[in-house]
Design an enzyme around this catalytic site. Structure first.
Site, short mmCIF file in Angstrom:
data_model
loop_
_atom_site.label_atom_id
_atom_site.label_comp_id
_atom_site.label_asym_id
_atom_site.label_seq_id
_atom_site.Cartn_x
_atom_site.Cartn_y
_atom_site.Cartn_z
CB SER A 152 -5.18 0.99 17.20
OG SER A 152 -4.80 0.35 18.39
CB VAL A 166 -1.01 0.04 1.18
CG1 VAL A 166 -2.09 -1.00 1.00
CG2 VAL A 166 -0.30 -0.11 2.52
CE1 TYR A 175 -0.50 -0.59 14.95
CE2 TYR A 175 -1.33 -0.06 17.13
CZ TYR A 175 -1.49 -0.70 15.91
OH TYR A 175 -2.63 -1.42 15.65
CG ASN A 235 -7.77 -4.03 7.82
OD1 ASN A 235 -8.13 -4.06 9.00
ND2 ASN A 235 -7.06 -5.01 7.28
CB SER A 237 0.63 5.40 12.56
OG SER A 237 0.27 4.21 13.24
#
Ligand code: NAD
Length: 263
Positions: free
Chosen positions: A154, A73, A167, A99, A170
């Site tokens: 998340s 991606v 993470y 996703n 993001s």
């Protein structure tokens, strides 16, 4: 008597692109979208894994209901090819599910280059790729009678874990991007929402020993367990239904009550 509801929950005749669809929540989402009537474009890194999910959907719902593309991606040109070929095959795009994601642990305090490499890779896959796919698909989403974008963020956008700063950043970026796009695309009738899953049994959490998962869930999750991919996919797919026409810019937590648990 007049029907009480006039809004459709069916995805019959809708066309959806799902990234990271060869595993975990992406695979469950692709399958459920097909189950509700949509035709699905499966995107993931590995051609053979993509093919197996495509075959899985085709054997259940028919040959015309799924196509697949191996892609990273981060490759913006490849995303454009996927969009173009989707439109050439199906005639349009109604739904984009961003996703695909990775979780790399690296301490922000580390002095080597690993942290910076993890940071760049994480942001490129978990955040930048999301906007690149949206931009490529936008002209077609605008033509849809019910354009839908669902981004997978998340609970790490709400709470935080040491060594997961890239993470967490993001995923916080994804919630901000979701709100911003919702405001920008509202005039086009496109809804943009994001899902914040908590701990879920997928490829991403495979390496965590069962005993550790159980201990964590007993301590932190109201439902005392990890979730299953399908339990999250049902929320993702619900946001894609034509009936879900007045929810936009939302970050929806699907975490078994992890973020609300105090003791
Ligand atoms: P998973 O590892 O089972 O699935 C992720 C998929 O993304 C894999 O098939 C992988 O090949 C694909 N992918 C990774 N990098 C890619 C790239 N560069 N190009 C194309 N595809 C790529 O994990 P999952 O848990 O199902 O992850 C789905 C999403 O859910 C991710 O965005 C993840 O961050 C998020 N999430 C997971 C959890 C969890 O506990 N599992 C919790 C919160 C959020």
């Amino acid at each position: 008597m007049a029907r009480l509801s006039n809004l459709s929950r069916s995805l019959n005749g809708k066309f959806a692109i799902v990234t990271g669809a060869a595993s975990g929540m992406g695979r469950a989402t692709a399958f459920l979208l097909a189950d509700e009537g949509a035709s699905v474009v499966v995107v993931d890194l590995d051609q053979s894994k993509v093919d197996s999910v495509v075959l899985e959907i085709q054997s259940e719902y028919g040959a015309l209901r799924a196509i697949g593309f191996a892609a990273d991606v981060r490759d913006t040109d490849r995303l454009q090819v996927i969009v173009d070929q989707t439109v050439a095959t199906f005639g349009g795009i109604d739904i984009v599910i961003n996703n695909a994601g990775i979780s790399l642990t690296s301490a922000a305090t580390s002095t080597n280059d690993d942290f910076l490499a993890a940071w760049d890779t994480t942001l490129a896959i978990n955040l930048s790729a999301y906007i690149h796919l949206v931009r490529a698909a936008l002209p077609h989403l605008k033509n849809s009678s019910s354009g839908r974008i669902v981004n997978v963020a998340s609970t790490e956008s709400i709470v935080a874990t040491p060594t997961l700063s890239a993470y967490s950043a993001s995923k916080s970026g994804v919630t901000g991007l979701t709100r911003s796009l919702a405001v920008e695309l509202g005039k086009d009738g496109i809804t943009v929402n994001c899902i914040c899953p908590g701990p879920v049994n997928t490829g991403m959490t495979d390496a965590i020993p069962a005993e550790m998962k159980s201990k964590y869930a007993q301590r932190h999750v109201a439902l005392r367990r990890y979730g299953e991919p399908e339990e999250v996919a049902h929320m993702t797919v619900s946001l894609c239904m034509p009936a879900m026409s007045f929810v936009t810019g939302a970050s929806i937590v699907v975490d078994g009550g992890m973020t609300i648990r105090h003791t």
